[in-house]
Design a protein around this motif. Structure first.
Motif, PDB file in Angstrom:
ATOM      1  N   LYS A 190       0.848  -1.193   0.000  1.00 34.16           N
ATOM      2  CA  LYS A 190       0.000   0.000   0.000  1.00 34.16           C
ATOM      3  C   LYS A 190       0.879   1.237   0.000  1.00 34.16           C
ATOM      4  O   LYS A 190       1.865   1.306   0.723  1.00 34.16           O
ATOM      5  N   LEU A 191       0.533   2.233  -0.822  1.00 34.11           N
ATOM      6  CA  LEU A 191       1.209   3.518  -0.768  1.00 34.11           C
ATOM      7  C   LEU A 191       0.171   4.610  -0.958  1.00 34.11           C
ATOM      8  O   LEU A 191      -0.943   4.358  -1.428  1.00 34.11           O
ATOM      9  N   SER A 192       0.548   5.810  -0.573  1.00 32.36           N
ATOM     10  CA  SER A 192      -0.339   6.953  -0.758  1.00 32.36           C
ATOM     11  C   SER A 192      -0.063   7.614  -2.097  1.00 32.36           C
ATOM     12  O   SER A 192       1.008   7.438  -2.693  1.00 32.36           O
ATOM     13  N   ASP A 193      -1.027   8.396  -2.576  1.00 33.49           N
ATOM     14  CA  ASP A 193      -0.782   9.135  -3.814  1.00 33.49           C
ATOM     15  C   ASP A 193       0.349  10.140  -3.631  1.00 33.49           C
ATOM     16  O   ASP A 193       1.102  10.415  -4.574  1.00 33.49           O
ATOM     17  N   GLU A 194       0.522  10.663  -2.402  1.00 29.22           N
ATOM     18  CA  GLU A 194       1.631  11.586  -2.143  1.00 29.22           C
ATOM     19  C   GLU A 194       2.968  10.885  -2.309  1.00 29.22           C
ATOM     20  O   GLU A 194       3.908  11.444  -2.901  1.00 29.22           O
ATOM     21  N   ASP A 195       3.082   9.665  -1.784  1.00 30.42           N
ATOM     22  CA  ASP A 195       4.331   8.923  -1.936  1.00 30.42           C
ATOM     23  C   ASP A 195       4.596   8.585  -3.393  1.00 30.42           C
ATOM     24  O   ASP A 195       5.741   8.644  -3.869  1.00 30.42           O
ATOM     25  N   PHE A 196       3.543   8.221  -4.121  1.00 25.92           N
ATOM     26  CA  PHE A 196       3.698   7.938  -5.543  1.00 25.92           C
ATOM     27  C   PHE A 196       4.220   9.170  -6.277  1.00 25.92           C
ATOM     28  O   PHE A 196       5.165   9.080  -7.076  1.00 25.92           O
ATOM     29  N   GLU A 197       3.651  10.338  -6.017  1.00 26.32           N
ATOM     30  CA  GLU A 197       4.067  11.563  -6.707  1.00 26.32           C
ATOM     31  C   GLU A 197       5.484  11.976  -6.319  1.00 26.32           C
ATOM     32  O   GLU A 197       6.231  12.510  -7.147  1.00 26.32           O
ATOM     33  N   ARG A 198       5.871  11.720  -5.065  1.00 24.19           N
ATOM     34  CA  ARG A 198       7.230  12.049  -4.639  1.00 24.19           C
ATOM     35  C   ARG A 198       8.271  11.166  -5.318  1.00 24.19           C
ATOM     36  O   ARG A 198       9.303  11.640  -5.792  1.00 24.19           O
ATOM     37  N   LEU A 199       8.007   9.870  -5.335  1.00 25.84           N
ATOM     38  CA  LEU A 199       9.026   8.909  -5.752  1.00 25.84           C
ATOM     39  C   LEU A 199       8.992   8.564  -7.231  1.00 25.84           C
ATOM     40  O   LEU A 199      10.001   8.160  -7.803  1.00 25.84           O
ATOM     41  N   TYR A 200       7.827   8.701  -7.859  1.00 29.67           N
ATOM     42  CA  TYR A 200       7.682   8.259  -9.245  1.00 29.67           C
ATOM     43  C   TYR A 200       7.071   9.352 -10.118  1.00 29.67           C
ATOM     44  O   TYR A 200       6.086   9.104 -10.829  1.00 29.67           O
ATOM     45  N   PRO A 201       7.631  10.563 -10.092  1.00 29.58           N
ATOM     46  CA  PRO A 201       7.050  11.648 -10.903  1.00 29.58           C
ATOM     47  C   PRO A 201       7.101  11.301 -12.388  1.00 29.58           C
ATOM     48  O   PRO A 201       8.116  10.828 -12.903  1.00 29.58           O
ATOM     49  N   GLY A 202       5.992  11.526 -13.044  1.00 23.64           N
ATOM     50  CA  GLY A 202       5.934  11.258 -14.475  1.00 23.64           C
ATOM     51  C   GLY A 202       5.633   9.829 -14.847  1.00 23.64           C
ATOM     52  O   GLY A 202       5.382   9.529 -16.023  1.00 23.64           O
ATOM     53  N   GLU A 203       5.641   8.913 -13.869  1.00 24.61           N
ATOM     54  CA  GLU A 203       5.340   7.520 -14.183  1.00 24.61           C
ATOM     55  C   GLU A 203       3.833   7.285 -14.151  1.00 24.61           C
ATOM     56  O   GLU A 203       3.070   8.030 -13.542  1.00 24.61           O
ATOM     57  N   ASN A 204       3.413   6.206 -14.781  1.00 24.31           N
ATOM     58  CA  ASN A 204       2.011   5.821 -14.827  1.00 24.31           C
ATOM     59  C   ASN A 204       1.723   4.833 -13.709  1.00 24.31           C
ATOM     60  O   ASN A 204       2.378   3.795 -13.609  1.00 24.31           O
ATOM     61  N   ILE A 205       0.748   5.159 -12.854  1.00 21.46           N
ATOM     62  CA  ILE A 205       0.482   4.309 -11.697  1.00 21.46           C
ATOM     63  C   ILE A 205      -0.009   2.927 -12.127  1.00 21.46           C
ATOM     64  O   ILE A 205       0.299   1.915 -11.477  1.00 21.46           O
ATOM     65  N   GLU A 206      -0.739   2.858 -13.231  1.00 20.33           N
ATOM     66  CA  GLU A 206      -1.215   1.554 -13.697  1.00 20.33           C
ATOM     67  C   GLU A 206      -0.042   0.656 -14.077  1.00 20.33           C
ATOM     68  O   GLU A 206      -0.015  -0.535 -13.748  1.00 20.33           O
ATOM     69  N   ALA A 207       0.937   1.241 -14.754  1.00 25.10           N
ATOM     70  CA  ALA A 207       2.118   0.470 -15.157  1.00 25.10           C
ATOM     71  C   ALA A 207       2.932   0.055 -13.937  1.00 25.10           C
ATOM     72  O   ALA A 207       3.475  -1.063 -13.886  1.00 25.10           O
ATOM     73  N   LEU A 208       3.026   0.957 -12.964  1.00 27.11           N
ATOM     74  CA  LEU A 208       3.787   0.648 -11.755  1.00 27.11           C
ATOM     75  C   LEU A 208       3.107  -0.482 -10.983  1.00 27.11           C
ATOM     76  O   LEU A 208       3.770  -1.423 -10.527  1.00 27.11           O
ATOM     77  N   ALA A 209       1.784  -0.393 -10.833  1.00 23.89           N
ATOM     78  CA  ALA A 209       1.056  -1.459 -10.142  1.00 23.89           C
ATOM     79  C   ALA A 209       1.232  -2.786 -10.866  1.00 23.89           C
ATOM     80  O   ALA A 209       1.431  -3.839 -10.237  1.00 23.89           O
ATOM     81  N   ALA A 210       1.183  -2.761 -12.187  1.00 20.57           N
ATOM     82  CA  ALA A 210       1.364  -3.982 -12.972  1.00 20.57           C
ATOM     83  C   ALA A 210       2.752  -4.572 -12.751  1.00 20.57           C
ATOM     84  O   ALA A 210       2.916  -5.801 -12.673  1.00 20.57           O
ATOM     85  N   ARG A 211       3.745  -3.708 -12.647  1.00 21.10           N
ATOM     86  CA  ARG A 211       5.110  -4.184 -12.409  1.00 21.10           C
ATOM     87  C   ARG A 211       5.221  -4.870 -11.049  1.00 21.10           C
ATOM     88  O   ARG A 211       5.838  -5.935 -10.924  1.00 21.10           O
ATOM     89  N   TRP A 212       4.613  -4.285 -10.037  1.00 24.77           N
ATOM     90  CA  TRP A 212       4.658  -4.889  -8.711  1.00 24.77           C
ATOM     91  C   TRP A 212       3.884  -6.198  -8.665  1.00 24.77           C
ATOM     92  O   TRP A 212       4.323  -7.164  -8.045  1.00 24.77           O
ATOM     93  N   LEU A 213       2.740  -6.229  -9.325  1.00 26.78           N
ATOM     94  CA  LEU A 213       1.995  -7.483  -9.396  1.00 26.78           C
ATOM     95  C   LEU A 213       2.818  -8.556 -10.095  1.00 26.78           C
ATOM     96  O   LEU A 213       2.826  -9.726  -9.694  1.00 26.78           O
TER      97      LEU A 213
END
Length: 316
Positions: A190-213
């Motif tokens: 689990k992560l927050s949208d704030e953490d996502f924006e801090r650590l992965y600026p410009g990345e697509n959250i769907e692609a990131l979630a798919a990578r983790w899955l």
């Protein structure tokens, strides 16, 4: 594993220090027992689970107050360590929207002094082990927690919330590297949208979630404040709304969401590695909605005052 087994929560405990008005020559300060992992442990216990806290607490008078709070919540202290290092302080400033900012005073603090030999105190069988926040990326506790992940991830649900604190560890690369290391050993991330924006600026959250899955995570969740939450499994994405409430502050809201997620998974029989891998989209929606409702209650209160099970709906 049975839902009656305890949930272990690992990491820091500290005092969150809030400004509570001014004096003629200074400030009134209000210190509240906190720390993200300890908040999660309190939430698990309040919502009907059995929480074991794995962490180090100072022998100073501040540590005594933390220990008293842990005992008052009913959290098991069987894996708690006392040490002579000072208690970490987190100064919390809250803006007009209730969003907190933090300044930490914790270099060499007691909460960092968890060592590999302390892991022997853990129960042999547990339902899940939760990791998160800066304890994962500072030493010596960071190495200790990584050793625990390696030892237990094959047969126990590993839960992970980065809960990024850049004012403790400012390197984005350190946080990203740890998240990627955890992704292949974590079942619930689990992560927050704030953490996502801090650590992965410009990345697509769907692609990131798919990578983790793809790395092995069974359930990825992202909290979005007042916008609710997303959750992904290999079956697709689920979205839930957040209840509309009057926000006092958001301190502890993410920890509430995490604790409620663990409780909900246990209540529907999905808190084991295989069971979580087989969770259905309907179940994910119910779990995420339950967690969002719990987090909303915390937002109506000052500081990390997490709800009890009776304040939530009867069934997940």
């Amino acid at each position: 594993m049975s839902a009656s087994l305890p949930i272990v929560i690992c990491g820091e405990s500290l005092l969150d220090v809030f400004q509570n008005g001014t004096t003629p020559n200074g400030l009134h300060l209000d210190a509240v027992v906190g720390g993200s992992p300890l908040n999660v442990a309190a939430g698990v216990q309040r919502m009907g689970g059995r929480a074991v806290f794995l962490g180090a607490v100072s022998r100073d008078f501040l540590g005594d107050r933390i220990l008293a709070s842990i005992e008052q919540e009913g959290i098991s202290t069987e894996a708690l360590v006392r040490c002579d290092a000072p208690t970490t302080l987190s100064l919390v400033g809250v803006d007009a929207a209730g969003v907190p900012s933090y300044r930490f005073y914790g270099h060499g603090g007691a909460d960092r002094q968890l060592l590999p030999e302390h892991l022997a105190a853990l129960p042999a069988q547990v339902a899940a082990i939760h990791f998160g926040s800066y304890g994962c990326v500072v030493e010596p506790i960071g190495s200790t927690l990584r050793a625990l992940v390696e030892a237990r991830h094959r047969d126990t649900v590993i839960s992970f919330d980065p809960n990024v604190r850049l004012n403790v560890e400012p390197s984005h690369a350190v946080w990203r590297e740890h998240i990627e290391w955890m992704a292949s050993r974590t079942h619930l991330l689990k992560l927050s949208d704030e953490d996502f924006e801090r650590l992965y600026p410009g990345e697509n959250i769907e692609a990131l979630a798919a990578r983790w899955l793809g790395a092995g995570v069974a359930l990825v969740m992202m909290t979005r404040g007042g916008e609710g939450a997303f959750a992904w499994t290999r079956a697709g994405r689920v979205q839930v709304a957040a209840p509309k409430v009057t926000v006092q502050d958001t301190v502890g809201a993410g920890d509430t969401f995490q604790a409620a997620t663990l409780i909900a998974l246990a209540e529907i029989g999905r808190l084991s590695p295989q069971a979580l891998a087989d969770i259905t989209p309907d179940e994910v929606g119910r779990v995420a909605d339950f967690a969002a409702r719990a987090a909303a209650i915390t937002c109506t209160r000052r500081g990390p005052d997490l709800p009890r099970r009776a304040e939530l709906r009867a069934q997940v």
